[in-house]
Design a protein around this motif. Structure first.
Motif, PDB file in Angstrom:
ATOM      1  N   GLU A  33       7.992  10.304   5.534  1.00  0.00           N
ATOM      2  CA  GLU A  33       7.873  11.128   6.730  1.00  0.00           C
ATOM      3  C   GLU A  33       6.522  11.829   6.790  1.00  0.00           C
ATOM      4  O   GLU A  33       5.934  11.988   7.848  1.00  0.00           O
ATOM      5  N   GLU A  34       6.033  12.198   5.629  1.00  0.00           N
ATOM      6  CA  GLU A  34       4.787  12.952   5.640  1.00  0.00           C
ATOM      7  C   GLU A  34       3.594  12.094   6.020  1.00  0.00           C
ATOM      8  O   GLU A  34       2.529  12.597   6.329  1.00  0.00           O
ATOM      9  N   ASN A  35       3.733  10.750   5.999  1.00  0.00           N
ATOM     10  CA  ASN A  35       2.634   9.845   6.323  1.00  0.00           C
ATOM     11  C   ASN A  35       2.722   9.317   7.747  1.00  0.00           C
ATOM     12  O   ASN A  35       1.973   8.439   8.134  1.00  0.00           O
ATOM     13  N   ILE A  36       3.754   9.744   8.513  1.00  0.00           N
ATOM     14  CA  ILE A  36       3.939   9.218   9.870  1.00  0.00           C
ATOM     15  C   ILE A  36       3.211  10.129  10.861  1.00  0.00           C
ATOM     16  O   ILE A  36       3.391  11.328  10.857  1.00  0.00           O
TER      17      ILE A  36
ATOM     18  N   PRO B 168      -5.678   5.206  -0.774  1.00  0.00           N
ATOM     19  CA  PRO B 168      -6.717   5.713   0.143  1.00  0.00           C
ATOM     20  C   PRO B 168      -6.810   4.807   1.380  1.00  0.00           C
ATOM     21  O   PRO B 168      -6.753   3.572   1.281  1.00  0.00           O
ATOM     22  N   GLU B 169      -6.986   5.465   2.568  1.00  0.00           N
ATOM     23  CA  GLU B 169      -7.108   4.730   3.833  1.00  0.00           C
ATOM     24  C   GLU B 169      -5.969   3.728   3.981  1.00  0.00           C
ATOM     25  O   GLU B 169      -6.145   2.545   4.266  1.00  0.00           O
ATOM     26  N   ARG B 170      -4.781   4.251   3.784  1.00  0.00           N
ATOM     27  CA  ARG B 170      -3.592   3.382   3.756  1.00  0.00           C
ATOM     28  C   ARG B 170      -3.352   2.681   5.084  1.00  0.00           C
ATOM     29  O   ARG B 170      -3.140   1.464   5.135  1.00  0.00           O
ATOM     30  N   TRP B 171      -3.354   3.453   6.180  1.00  0.00           N
ATOM     31  CA  TRP B 171      -2.987   2.849   7.476  1.00  0.00           C
ATOM     32  C   TRP B 171      -4.056   1.879   7.983  1.00  0.00           C
ATOM     33  O   TRP B 171      -3.726   0.926   8.717  1.00  0.00           O
TER      34      TRP B 171
ATOM     35  N   TYR C 245       0.858  -1.184   0.000  1.00  0.00           N
ATOM     36  CA  TYR C 245       0.000   0.000   0.000  1.00  0.00           C
ATOM     37  C   TYR C 245       0.892   1.230   0.000  1.00  0.00           C
ATOM     38  O   TYR C 245       1.338   1.694   1.066  1.00  0.00           O
ATOM     39  N   PRO C 246       1.193   1.798  -1.154  1.00  0.00           N
ATOM     40  CA  PRO C 246       2.075   2.975  -1.217  1.00  0.00           C
ATOM     41  C   PRO C 246       1.405   4.213  -0.636  1.00  0.00           C
ATOM     42  O   PRO C 246       0.282   4.160  -0.125  1.00  0.00           O
TER      43      PRO C 246
END
Length: 620
Positions: free
Chosen positions: A617-620, A571-574, A566-567
């Motif tokens: 980093e932007e997704n953490i 959508p709704e990755r986590w 899931y790159p």
């Protein structure tokens, strides 16, 4: 020169002749030409005069025979003299430009005798007064043809000259028959004498080349001043005369250019149709092909020779290598044989030592001493070399029991001392290696000498910031640490590389210890904030749903696989990542990803900790 006396004639001397005198006379002008002719013919002046008279009489007769009067002579307009054929006016139509001055004078004389106004008036013919009589045409003709310059100008625009040129289609069918007369006709304009002929099909390349070279560099004497529209003599002033001369020069230059273009076109057409040129080109092409073929064959032979030389060298090298291998094989076989012989000899000596000690009951009185001595004898058999065994057996063979026992005991003591020294050396080596590991950071201290926990964390961060492939990577990491370190220690690229290698060689227990301390420091910095900051923790990690249980290797692998699957733009990755890791929530996965990012995936991987393959980093 006196003629020879004929039969019946007599020679009479009337008076004595005076003495002769020799006078040198140098002939000039026409007399020089006569002198040269006489000298070449080896004749006297009297005979030459007779011959010239005969020739002149013959020429006059020929001229009279060749004169052809123009039937339109009486109808000619004297005012239109410029468009008249002056050769036809004088009756020299057959000879034209080849006519000599004598022929022209004779023709003029004949025309005057026949058409002079006085002659015609005497016979009762009506005569036109002034310059309107056609006899003026005869006067104008002799005026032009007797003057070399005016005659040359008139010959240049000879109205009977054929300026036409054959086409390529006409020349290809019968080249020599078509182009031969054309070149002969245009040769009259050449300023140079001895114009080369077109030749035949059997002409050599040099002759053909000379012919076309001459015509491509053709120098024509033809000029077109006769066609000048204005005569400068009629000008009223000097300026008008200059203007007339300028106009005449321009028109002459234009006609001269057209004439040279005509000659060049003729030569180009002949060159393109000439079968000899085609033959020469084919011969040249065949010659070049043969030279190329010969060169290729020579190159091929040279290449084959080189290949044969290389093959010979390879064969020689192969034979040499085969010989060396054979010699090495024989040497190995010989060494093996010698080793086998030595082995058999050692075995024989050992058996002999065992048998000797057995015969002496191992120099013991009881069973325990016998067993102990048996062990010592086996130790001797294992440790002693062939020479030592032989010398010991010789001593045992020539000595008594006590002496033999003393010799065996002495040898056993020496072997034991040697074994003890080897053990001590090994222990010292192990202690030295352990001390070196402790000094470089691999011991009980986490940082090691000169390396504290802050420097280690800074090293982890620097390696993460500057991954593999960075130009002068380790120098950049060392400079980064020197700028941000608070310990005051200056690190070099060599120190950084050695420390990274030592961290790679750590055992699992030490790796876990370093990972634990690094994680605790990270947790302390990010969760236990100073009281004065009173910052509110991020809501993404708040709540009671956080699972504080340590991550297993299986969960770590599942998390890494989910992050790959899931790159970032999913959508709704986590939520999808949390579903892929059983027992872990969305916040657990995000917190684990944050820990991996801060500690540095590359260093954690080197330290033995499972790392994530890609963290944004932007997704953490």
């Amino acid at each position: 020169m006196l003629l020879e006396a004929l039969d019946g004639e007599e020679t009479v001397v009337f008076i004595a002749a005076a003495a002769s005198m020799q006078v040198e006379v140098e002939p000039v002008g026409r007399w020089f030409e006569a002198y040269v002719k006489r000298r070449n013919r080896n004749t006297s002046a009297s005979f030459q005069e007779l011959e010239e008279e005969e020739e002149s009489s013959e020429e006059s007769e020929d001229e009279e025979l060749q004169l052809e009067e123009d039937p339109m002579l009486r109808t000619l307009d004297p005012k239109d003299w410029k468009n008249q054929d002056h050769y036809a006016v004088l009756g020299l139509t057959n000879v034209r430009y080849k006519a000599t001055q004598k022929q022209i004078k004779a023709a003029h004389k004949a025309a005057v005798l026949k058409h002079h106004p006085d002659k015609r008036k005497a016979v009762g013919e009506q005569i036109t007064e002034g310059d309107n009589d056609y006899f003026t045409c005869i006067t104008k003709a002799i005026e032009i043809l007797s003057d070399p310059v005016k005659r040359r100008a008139f010959d240049s625009v000879d109205p009977t000259f054929d300026n036409t040129m054959p086409s390529k289609s006409e020349g290809k069918d019968n080249f020599f028959k078509v182009f031969g007369p054309v070149f002969e006709r245009n040769a009259r304009w050449s300023s140079k004498k001895h114009v080369p002929k077109l030749g035949t099909m059997e002409s050599s390349f040099e002759e053909v080349d000379s012919f076309y070279t001459f015509w491509y560099n053709f120098d024509s004497w033809r000029e077109f001043s006769y066609l000048d529209e204005e005569e400068k003599e009629k000008a009223e002033c000097r300026d008008e005369r200059r203007w007339i001369e300028k106009q005449n020069r321009a028109s002459r230059a234009q006609r001269k250019k057209e004439e040279m273009n005509r000659i060049r076109t003729l030569v180009d057409t002949a060159y393109s149709c000439d079968p000899r040129i085609k033959k020469f080109k084919e011969e040249e092409k065949a010659r070049k092909e043969s030279e190329k073929k010969a060169k290729a064959e020579a190159k091929k032979r040279e290449q084959e020779e080189k290949e044969r030389a290389v093959q010979a060298e390879l064969e020689a090298a192969r034979l040499l290598k085969q010989k060396e291998e054979e010699e090495a094989k024989q040497a190995a076989q010989q060494a093996k044989k010698e080793k086998e012989i030595q082995k058999k000899a050692i075995k024989k000596e050992r058996q002999k030592l065992r048998a000797t000690c057995k015969n002496w009951n191992y120099f013991a009185d009881n069973e325990a001493d016998s067993v102990k001595m048996m062990e010592e004898v086996e130790k001797l058999c294992d440790r002693l070399e062939l020479a030592s065994l032989q010398s010991l057996n010789e001593v045992l063979a020539s000595s008594s029991k006590d002496e033999s026992k003393a010799a065996v005991v002495k040898q056993v003591d020496d072997v034991n001392v040697q074994l003890q020294k080897e053990k001590e050396a090994e222990v010292q080596a192990r202690q030295a290696a352990r001390g070196a590991d402790q000094a470089s950071g691999g011991g009980g201290s986490v940082g090691g000498k000169g390396w504290n926990e802050e420097d280690l964390q800074l090293l982890i961060k620097a390696v993460n910031l500057f991954p593999a492939g960075t130009n002068a990577r380790w120098e950049v990491i060392a400079n980064y640490m020197n700028q941000h370190s608070t310990s005051g220690m200056k690190r070099t690229a060599k120190d950084v590389i050695n420390k990274a290698k030592n961290l790679q060689r750590l055992d699992p227990v030490q790796k876990d210890e370093i990972n634990k301390k690094a994680f605790e420091k990270f947790k302390k910095e990010h969760t236990s904030l100073p009281s004065e900051d009173k910052a509110v923790p991020s809501e993404r990690f708040d709540g009671d749903d956080l699972n504080t249980a340590p991550w297993t290797s299986e969960e770590q692998k599942l998390l890494e696989q989910a992050l790959k699957s899931y790159p970032v733009n999913t959508p709704e990755r986590w939520e999808k990542i949390a579903d892929a890791v059983p027992g872990r929530s969305k916040k657990d996965c995000m917190k684990r990803s944050l820990v991996e990012h801060v500690l540095g995936a590359h260093i954690l991987d080197r330290l033995g900790v499972n790392s994530l393959c890609c963290v944004e980093e932007e997704n953490i």
